[in-house]
Motif scaffolding. Sequence first.
Motif, PDB file in Angstrom:
ATOM      1  N   ALA A  25       0.864  -1.181   0.000  1.00  0.00           N
ATOM      2  CA  ALA A  25       0.000   0.000   0.000  1.00  0.00           C
ATOM      3  C   ALA A  25       0.897   1.226   0.000  1.00  0.00           C
ATOM      4  N   SER A  26       0.850   1.982  -1.112  1.00  0.00           N
ATOM      5  CA  SER A  26       1.823   3.054  -1.285  1.00  0.00           C
ATOM      6  C   SER A  26       1.272   4.160  -2.171  1.00  0.00           C
ATOM      7  N   ARG A  31       7.567   3.450  -1.018  1.00  0.00           N
ATOM      8  CA  ARG A  31       7.458   3.244   0.438  1.00  0.00           C
ATOM      9  C   ARG A  31       6.070   2.711   0.783  1.00  0.00           C
ATOM     10  N   VAL A  32       5.999   1.869   1.817  1.00  0.00           N
ATOM     11  CA  VAL A  32       4.711   1.467   2.371  1.00  0.00           C
ATOM     12  C   VAL A  32       4.294   2.604   3.289  1.00  0.00           C
ATOM     13  N   ASN A  33       3.230   3.336   2.903  1.00  0.00           N
ATOM     14  CA  ASN A  33       2.846   4.521   3.663  1.00  0.00           C
ATOM     15  C   ASN A  33       1.335   4.753   3.687  1.00  0.00           C
ATOM     16  N   GLN A  34       0.545   3.676   3.533  1.00  0.00           N
ATOM     17  CA  GLN A  34      -0.902   3.820   3.466  1.00  0.00           C
ATOM     18  C   GLN A  34      -1.620   2.847   4.397  1.00  0.00           C
ATOM     19  N   PRO A 105      -2.275 -10.109   5.584  1.00  0.00           N
ATOM     20  CA  PRO A 105      -1.960  -8.695   5.810  1.00  0.00           C
ATOM     21  C   PRO A 105      -0.738  -8.580   6.720  1.00  0.00           C
ATOM     22  N   ILE A 106       0.153  -7.655   6.382  1.00  0.00           N
ATOM     23  CA  ILE A 106       1.359  -7.446   7.181  1.00  0.00           C
ATOM     24  C   ILE A 106       1.494  -5.959   7.447  1.00  0.00           C
ATOM     25  N   ARG A 107       1.492  -5.613   8.713  1.00  0.00           N
ATOM     26  CA  ARG A 107       1.592  -4.207   9.093  1.00  0.00           C
ATOM     27  C   ARG A 107       3.050  -3.877   9.398  1.00  0.00           C
ATOM     28  N   VAL A 108       3.516  -2.777   8.811  1.00  0.00           N
ATOM     29  CA  VAL A 108       4.873  -2.314   9.082  1.00  0.00           C
ATOM     30  C   VAL A 108       4.809  -1.252  10.166  1.00  0.00           C
ATOM     31  N   GLY A 109       5.872  -1.138  10.945  1.00  0.00           N
ATOM     32  CA  GLY A 109       5.881  -0.197  12.055  1.00  0.00           C
ATOM     33  C   GLY A 109       6.113   1.236  11.640  1.00  0.00           C
ATOM     34  N   ASP A 110       7.020   1.424  10.732  1.00  0.00           N
ATOM     35  CA  ASP A 110       7.364   2.751  10.236  1.00  0.00           C
ATOM     36  C   ASP A 110       7.164   2.746   8.725  1.00  0.00           C
TER      37      ASP A 110
END
Length: 157
Positions: A25-26, A31-34, A105-110
């Motif tokens: 999600a970008s 970057r993953v930022n969404q 689904p995988i959530r990133v911290g930053d």
Amino acid sequence: MSSRRLQLVWSIKQAPQAVLRVAFASTDRTRVNQHFGAAEGFAVYDVTPDKATLVGVAEFAEEAMDGNEDKLLAKVGYLSGCAAVYVMAIGASAIKKLLAAGIQPIRVGDVDAIDDLLVEISGAMRDGGVPWIDRALAAQRKDDDRFSAMEDEGWQG
């Protein structure tokens, strides 16, 4: 809901045995930022133990975060065939819909760089030890074995 989609078609050649399709999600495809529910875009890659190849990009119209569950259906539908989707945040109903569709689904911290995540996924495909990747590869091998058995049986017409 309006959306724009791009599919990249590559010549058909002998595919590597292990390929995982993974989405991110970008907004900028770097970057993953969404948040999943409000994601305006996804970058989709086919990942092997050796490399990653961009295979698709989707853009979705900006949506309200709450009260619009229909927005999830289009996004989950677009991600069909993906083993996983990386996001900054995700709600419980989206998690249920993704898991029901076989997408982890995988959530990133930053805000994480997609290139760095692709290197991690490739490494985990080689080395093992990441549960969702190990499960996805095992399921893929099981399907490959089933089709090989069907091919060995031959075609009686």
